[in-house]
Structure formats: structure tokens, C-alpha cells
Design a protein around this motif. Structure first.
Motif, PDB file in Angstrom:
ATOM      1  N   TRP A  77      31.204  41.611  46.682  1.00 59.94           N
ATOM      2  CA  TRP A  77      32.283  40.626  46.536  1.00 59.94           C
ATOM      3  C   TRP A  77      33.338  40.760  47.621  1.00 59.94           C
ATOM      4  N   GLN A 108      33.634  31.782  43.990  1.00 64.52           N
ATOM      5  CA  GLN A 108      33.680  32.512  42.726  1.00 64.52           C
ATOM      6  C   GLN A 108      32.727  31.918  41.695  1.00 64.52           C
ATOM      7  N   MET A 128      43.781  42.483  38.322  1.00 62.12           N
ATOM      8  CA  MET A 128      42.334  42.374  38.222  1.00 62.12           C
ATOM      9  C   MET A 128      41.795  43.037  36.951  1.00 62.12           C
ATOM     10  N   TRP A 161      39.646  32.285  37.452  1.00 64.97           N
ATOM     11  CA  TRP A 161      38.927  33.155  38.376  1.00 64.97           C
ATOM     12  C   TRP A 161      38.637  32.479  39.713  1.00 64.97           C
ATOM     13  N   ILE A 179      40.932  33.522  42.479  1.00 69.84           N
ATOM     14  CA  ILE A 179      41.037  34.932  42.823  1.00 69.84           C
ATOM     15  C   ILE A 179      40.625  35.243  44.265  1.00 69.84           C
ATOM     16  N   TYR A 199      39.709  44.561  43.134  1.00 70.84           N
ATOM     17  CA  TYR A 199      38.815  43.849  42.211  1.00 70.84           C
ATOM     18  C   TYR A 199      37.974  44.847  41.410  1.00 70.84           C
ATOM     19  N   GLN A 200      37.384  45.802  42.113  1.00 72.62           N
ATOM     20  CA  GLN A 200      36.453  46.709  41.446  1.00 72.62           C
ATOM     21  C   GLN A 200      37.151  47.837  40.689  1.00 72.62           C
TER      22      GLN A 200
END
Length: 414
Positions: A132, A156, A235, A333, A336, A357-358
Motif C-alpha cells: 500500500w 483505495q 489509522m 477510506w 486516505i 497505515y500499517q
């Protein structure tokens, strides 16, 4: 954080459809397909909870835990591939990432036991976590400014398209060829690496802002630690929003409404169509009204529909409410990719959005287990509805107090 003002757009290409923007179109397509196929490989498991539990002779909660393991490992991938993309460009790390998660997905189909499957799903999380950030930075850096909102929604929506493809596979591939074929289909993304190699240009923004060392990339993120911390918190609750409405929902339809596997797959196909529409609508709205307002509009739809979504009884009502709630969820989303990239430092745009994000995924990785525990205490309907109402309230507050750098330029102009 204090409210931020909109930046004045700087670069305004005449058209996204001209020959000069062919490279940008290829980059958008590559980013979209990469995220679509990555999401497909993730959501396959959602439709196989009972099948895999029976296959490996373990409780269903053990298969649910493999989803948590995948989510928890995604920050590792974001860190590895994000650093690589800020040092060596967007294209090569993206190709390596696609090949990696394709290989791991195929190996999942050869799993002889639960332990092997769990390890493969954890390793898959590394690949999913890396895609991503690299793909989003590439797309947002090459996209014309005035198209960023809608292209953010398109990018997305690849996640939703992956979910949709997994639902289609569960509906048609699973009954015909069995559960292993669901994972072997994950070999297809390897072809995307060839497309990236031959068609996708390198990012001009990366060339201009390339950091001289990996250490410098990390120092850039450290200097931006307040903004980075805000993005991680944002996030985390965005992950609560999406995974809280998606991951256990097929199981919810089975346990509460006694829907067959075929019907559950059909419902998933329909509500994922709503999610794609929402990502496009609210992504475009963010270009007109601002990133935060676009997201809050999507959250408003979620809040409005949530009671109907959790407590509706008839099949038409279930389908309508699921369609609308995913319009709102993925509508928020859809903003984002552009929002995080516009808020990130130039020299760390490959790492900063993806890692935020992760890390949000890591903090939200117990979502399924939490909802499963709430189900045992309050019932499935209250567990889902209550969880999402609280999540929407917190997200609204974070966005209201947050910042945005609407339409900032990523490249220096002579």
C-alpha cells in the motif's frame, strides 16, 4: 492538533487523458491492481473460516487468529518496502513486493497443517503491509493535482475490489475446485510485476527529494514525530472502522441470519459494489470540500445506517444496509491515500504514509478477537453496532481537530 488551512493548488495539468499523462495512467492502474490482488489474497480466508477449521481440525477461533497474525505483521512490510522505496525508487520495490506476496499466497494453498498455514499467513502480512505505501506514494506523486481526490478513491477501492473478487471466488471457485484453488489463484498477481517493469515510470517527486541514506529517511520521520503519531492514531481507528464492518460480517450473516454460503457470497458482492461507489463519491468530494470534510461525510453515513445494519431482519433490509454502510466506510477510506500522502514529508513519502497505515493495523489487529469476545458477552448484533458507533465518534473528533494539506505540490517547478 490545530486545524489546518487548505493549500492552494500549484500544478494543474490540463487533462489526465492526454498522451503526456500515459505514464500516470499506467502508475494508477498498477497501484490499483496491486492493492486489489493483495486484498483478494487477504480476504480469501474470511470466506474459509469453517472450511479451514475442519481441514486442519482446529477451533474456528484459531483460523480467525490467522487474520490477526496477518494484520500484525503488516508494519514489518511497510518498514522494509517503505525504506526501499524512499532510497531506490517506487518501481523496483513495488515489483519485488508483488512477486513476494504472490509466492506466499500460492504456498498457503499447499499448507499440510495449521502451523504451516499460520506461518504463511504471517509472512503474507509482510507483503500486504509493503504494497500500500509504495503503491499509494507512486500514484499520488504522478497524478495530476486536480485528479487526486477521485484517483485516491479509485486506488483505495482496489481493496474493496479484492474483497469483491474473493466473494466471487467463494461463490464459484470454491464449490468447483476446493479451498486450495482459492489460494493458488494468488499466482496471478505475479504478471503485474511485468507490467510495472515495462509500463510504469519512476516518480519525478522521488527523484527530486531522494534522501541520501536510509538513516536520513528515518531522521525525517523522527523530526515529524507529532504528525506521524497523529496519523498512526487516525489509522488505528480507520482500521477499527473497516475491519470491524468487514472481517466477521460473513460469519455474522451465517450465525445470526442463518444465510447459506452462496447467499453470504452474493450479499458480499453487493455491499462491495456499494463500497466502490462510496470510495469514488467521497474521494471526489474531498477534492471539492476538503479531505477531512469528505471523510466526515462518509462517517456520517455509517452512523446513520449502523443500527439498521446490525439489527435489520429481512434479507432486503440486510442487503440495503450493508450496501449503504460500506458506501460510508469505504467512502471515508477513499480519501486516505491522498490525505496521508499530502501530510507526509517529501523525503519519506514512501515510508511515512505506509508505516502509519500499517502501525494502525498493528494496534487494531485484535479487532476480530475483540468483536468475537463482545459477541459472547452482548450478542453479535450489539457487538458489531456498539463497536462501530464508538469508532465513528472517535474518528470524527480526530478529523475535526486534525490538519490537511489539500492539493499541495509534490514536485519543484522551475
Amino acid at each position: 492538533m490545530p486545524n489546518g488551512d487548505k493549500a492552494t493548488p500549484v500544478e494543474m495539468p490540463a487533462s489526465f487523458g492526454t498522451t503526456n499523462n500515459a505514464g500516470a495512467r499506467h502508475a494508477v492502474l498498477a497501484g490499483f491492481l496491486g492493492w486489489t490482488l493483495d486484498a483478494f489474497d487477504f480476504f480469501v480466508v474470511v470466506f474459509l473460516f469453517d472450511t479451514l477449521a475442519h481441514q486442519f481440525a482446529v477451533p474456528k477461533k484459531s483460523i480467525v487468529f490467522t487474520v490477526t497474525a496477518t494484520l500484525a505483521m503488516r508494519p514489518v512490510g511497510a518498514l522494509i518496502f517503505g525504506l526501499l522505496s524512499d532510497r531506490f525508487g517506487r518501481r523496483i520495490p513495488l515489483m519485488c513486493n508483488v512477486l513476494y506476496f504472490s509466492l506466499i499466497e500460492v504456498l498457503c494453498g499447499f499448507s499440510p497443517n495449521y502451523t504451516f498455514f499460520l506461518i504463511m499467513r504471517a509472512l503474507f502480512g509482510i507483503g500486504m503491509g509493503g504494497e500500500w505505501g509504495v503503491g499509494a506514494s507512486l500514484v499520488m506523486e504522478v497524478a495530476p493535482v486536480r485528479w487526486r481526490g477521485i484517483l485516491s478513491g479509485i486506488l483505495q477501492s482496489g481493496y474493496t475490489c479484492g474483497y469483491l473478487l474473493a466473494a466471487v471466488a467463494a461463490r464459484f471457485l470454491l464449490p468447483a475446485f476446493g479451498w486450495r484453488a482459492m489460494f493458488w489463484a494468488g499466482a496471478a498477481p505475479a504478471l503485474l510485476a511485468l507490467y510495472i517493469r515495462t509500463k510504469v515510470p519512476e516518480s519525478e517527486a522521488w527523484k527530486q527529494h531522494r534522501a541520501p541514506s536510509t538513516g536520513e529517511v528515518l531522521r525525517v520521520v523522527a523530526r515529524e514525530w507529532k504528525r506521524f503519531a497523529y496519523l498512526v492514531i487516525l489509522m488505528t481507528f480507520m482500521m477499527f472502522l473497516s475491519h470491524g464492518t468487514q472481517d466477521l460480517y460473513p460469519d455474522f450473516l451465517q450465525e445470526v441470519h442463518k444465510l447459506s454460503a452462496a447467499t453470504r457470497a452474493n450479499v458480499a458482492i453487493i455491499y462491495n459494489c456499494g463500497a466502490i461507489i462510496g470510495a469514488l463519491i467521497f474521494g471526489h468530494l474531498s477534492q471539492l470540500a476538503g479531505r477531512r470534510k469528505g471523510m466526515m461525510a462518509g462517517l456520517g453515513l455509517v452512523l446513520l445506517v449502523a443500527p439498521l445494519w446490525a439489527f435489520g431482519q429481512t434479507l432486503p433490509l440486510i442487503i440495503l444496509s450493508a450496501f449503504l454502510i460500506q458506501m460510508g466506510v469505504q467512502g471515508a477510506w477513499g480519501v486516505i491515500p491522498v490525505h496521508l500522502n499530502e501530510l507526509s514529508a517529501d523525503a519519506a513519502r514512501g515510508l511515512m504514509p505506509g508505516l502509519a497505515y500499517q502501525l494502525g493495523i498493528l494496534l487494531a489487529s485484535p479487532t476480530n478477537s475483540i468483536q468475537y469476545a463482545l459477541r459472547d458477552r452482548f450478542g453479535y448484533q450489539w457487538a458489531l453496532a456498539g463497536f462501530e458507533i464508538v469508532t465513528v465518534a472517535v474518528l470524527t473528533m480526530l478529523l475535526w481537530r486534525g490538519q490537511e494539506n489539500h492539493s499541495r505540490s509534490f514536485v519543484r517547478h522551475e
